[in-house]
Design a protein around this motif. Structure first.
Motif, short mmCIF file in Angstrom:
data_model
loop_
_atom_site.label_atom_id
_atom_site.label_comp_id
_atom_site.label_asym_id
_atom_site.label_seq_id
_atom_site.Cartn_x
_atom_site.Cartn_y
_atom_site.Cartn_z
N ARG A 138 -6.55 -4.76 13.27
CA ARG A 138 -6.49 -3.31 13.46
C ARG A 138 -7.40 -2.87 14.61
O ARG A 138 -8.45 -3.47 14.85
N SER A 175 5.71 -5.41 13.77
CA SER A 175 6.22 -5.89 12.47
C SER A 175 7.71 -5.69 12.32
O SER A 175 8.36 -6.39 11.54
N SER A 205 1.21 -8.68 11.55
CA SER A 205 1.24 -7.58 12.51
C SER A 205 0.22 -6.49 12.21
O SER A 205 -0.08 -5.67 13.09
N PHE A 206 -0.30 -6.46 10.98
CA PHE A 206 -1.17 -5.35 10.57
C PHE A 206 -2.62 -5.74 10.35
O PHE A 206 -3.47 -4.86 10.17
N GLN A 253 1.17 -1.92 15.69
CA GLN A 253 1.37 -2.85 14.59
C GLN A 253 2.74 -2.64 13.93
O GLN A 253 3.41 -3.60 13.54
N ILE A 254 3.14 -1.38 13.79
CA ILE A 254 4.45 -1.09 13.20
C ILE A 254 5.57 -1.63 14.08
O ILE A 254 6.52 -2.26 13.59
N MET A 312 -1.72 2.96 14.20
CA MET A 312 -1.05 1.71 13.79
C MET A 312 0.33 1.58 14.43
O MET A 312 1.14 0.75 13.98
#
Length: 486
Positions: free
Chosen positions: A423, A89, A419-420, A85-86, A82
């Motif tokens: 996946r 975000s 953003s998450f 994504q982190i 992830m």
């Protein structure tokens, strides 16, 4: 004023086609209510291109992470699990938290200083992203990018609403927000071209993307210092008579609404159920759009296309979104109606995400791609329509500044969610991401219907009630003379 001067002034006004406008006396003729077309064209040509180019750079720099990801950044920075994504975000944390304070501060500053300063600032941050060596460094850079960009979108929206009547705001707001869709189109084209610099001067292709696009932003910011204007009462590109006419038209449009700074108006706006309803509608569009901007290259790449073709295939959905956005917003201004157009565009977006969910992109890539086209056409018009709707129904310049920042703050915190939801383990169908986007689009649809019913009921009650004397500007939207746009 002497009789000779008065005659000269009226002769000048006749030459410009503008009605007489002096002091606090307002002409009640149609000419005073409607802005002279020649003045409108001057305002359009001076305001809209500048804010559009600025927002193009803004959205290009916040969303180019997706292009950089498939251009080799994921491998070079070890963005496993992830981590991507982190990093994506992180931008929305600082961006969302600082938006309201930035717009209150902006109300006390000159747009011609505030907006270019922000532009140069995030351009420099974007250039430094080309030097990051680890995913931790990428996160820090994205946090600073959020700080630098946090005051821009509400400032541009407020500037536009300061130059246009409520009925005319959707078109110019769409003009600059169309840059968001153009950023998606240009981003794919730029990434395709810039990737060819891979290896030059020891930099990878994704580093060149950050460096060149950041440098472009800095140049635009410096240009804005020279040419961006402030407010209508200081507009030097208009003749005195044109400026007086524009101010009279805007003054009539803002009749009964408070124009001075008072913290009471800030708290009233933040505590209003109408503000939160408009926020819910706005976030219903922004979460899917941010997901779309960040992950469209990944979604298309998962359809089986090569990374190079995936960069190019991000262009058509964004071009269609650009065309749809301008067309629908022009129709909304002409009809002087917002809610039904918001509901209609949300239905279009819902259709696109249903196609996504029902299609296996590996087996039917072109059907899935059609879903992307339809989703883009439905999502993007909702943003300028909702911005114009909420600002037009704010009831005062400070309230307008607060509501535009407020809905942006909550919506951009929702960007953390966006953003998450797409996946890596969900590829190629991305059921979770498409389902979340579909849910938010449904929220926008329901919210717009509720708002239309609510505002119509208030207007009908005020039409039936005795008007009496004007209670002054303190009541704002609570004035019996104020009518909400539907």
């Amino acid at each position: 004023m002497s009789s000779t001067e008065s005659k000269k002034t009226e002769a000048d006004l006749a030459e410009t086609g503008c009605p007489s406008a002096h002091g606090d006396d307002l002409d009640t003729s149609d000419a005073a209510v409607h802005l002279d077309p020649r003045v409108r064209r001057k305002v359009d040509l001076r305001i809209v291109p500048l804010v559009t180019i600025t927002y193009l750079c803004c959205f290009l720099d916040r969303s180019n992470l997706g292009n950089a990801r498939i251009a080799g950044m994921a491998e070079d920075l070890d963005l496993v699990g992830m981590r991507y994504q982190i990093a994506a975000s992180a931008f929305f944390i600082t961006y969302g938290l600082l938006e309201v304070p930035c717009n209150v501060l902006f109300k006390l500053m000159r747009p011609s200083i505030w907006i270019p300063s922000l532009t140069v600032g995030w351009g420099v941050v974007m250039m430094t992203m080309s030097a990051v060596q680890t995913w931790h460094g990428l996160i820090i850079a994205r946090l600073f990018l959020g700080i630098a960009e946090s005051g821009l979108a509400p400032a541009l929206a407020f500037l536009i609403t300061s130059w246009y009547r409520r009925e005319d705001q959707a078109r110019p707001i769409a003009g600059y927000f169309s840059a968001a869709s153009l950023a998606g189109a240009f981003g794919g084209l730029f990434a395709f071209a810039i990737e060819k610099l891979n290896g030059r001067s020891g930099l990878h292709g994704w580093q060149w993307i950050f460096l060149i696009e950041g440098l472009l932003t800095v140049v635009v910011g410096l240009f804005m210092f020279l040419f961006l204007v402030d407010y209508p009462d200081t507009a030097k590109f208009l003749t005195p008579n044109e400026r007086d006419h524009l101010l009279d038209v805007l003054k009539r449009d803002m009749a009964g609404q408070p124009l001075h700074f008072d913290m009471r108006f800030v708290w009233e706006t933040l505590g209003s159920p109408k503000s939160w309803l408009m926020t819910a509608i706005y976030i219903g569009f922004t979460v899917p759009i941010y997901s779309f901007a960040l992950f469209l290259p990944t979604i298309i790449d998962a359809m089986g296309f090569s990374s190079t073709h995936a960069q190019l295939l991000t262009v058509p959905p964004n071009v269609l979104a650009f065309i749809t956005m301008l067309s629908i917003c022009m129709l909304s201004d002409r009809a002087q109606m917002r809610g039904l157009y918001v509901a209609g565009t949300s239905l279009l977006g819902i259709t696109g995400f249903i196609i996504f969910l029902k299609t296996n992109p590996k087996a039917h890539p072109y059907v899935a791609y059609a879903g992307a086209m339809i989703a883009a056409a439905g999502m993007y018009p909702g943003i300028p329509l909702t911005l114009a709707w909420s600002a037009g129904n704010a009831g005062g310049s400070l309230k307008k500044a607060v509501i535009t920042a407020m809905i942006g703050t909550v919506a951009n915190l929702g960007g953390i969610c966006s953003s998450f939801v797409y996946r890596t383990q969900d590829t190629p169908r991305f059921v979770l991401g498409h389902s979340v986007s579909l849910g938010f689009m449904c929220m926008a649809l329901i919210g717009s219907i509720v708002a239309v019913i609510w505002f119509r009921a208030i207007n009908n009650n005020r039409d039936l009630a005795p008007k009496g004397e004007s209670p002054g500007e303190e009541l704002g939207t609570e004035s019996p003379h104020f009518r909400f746009m539907l």
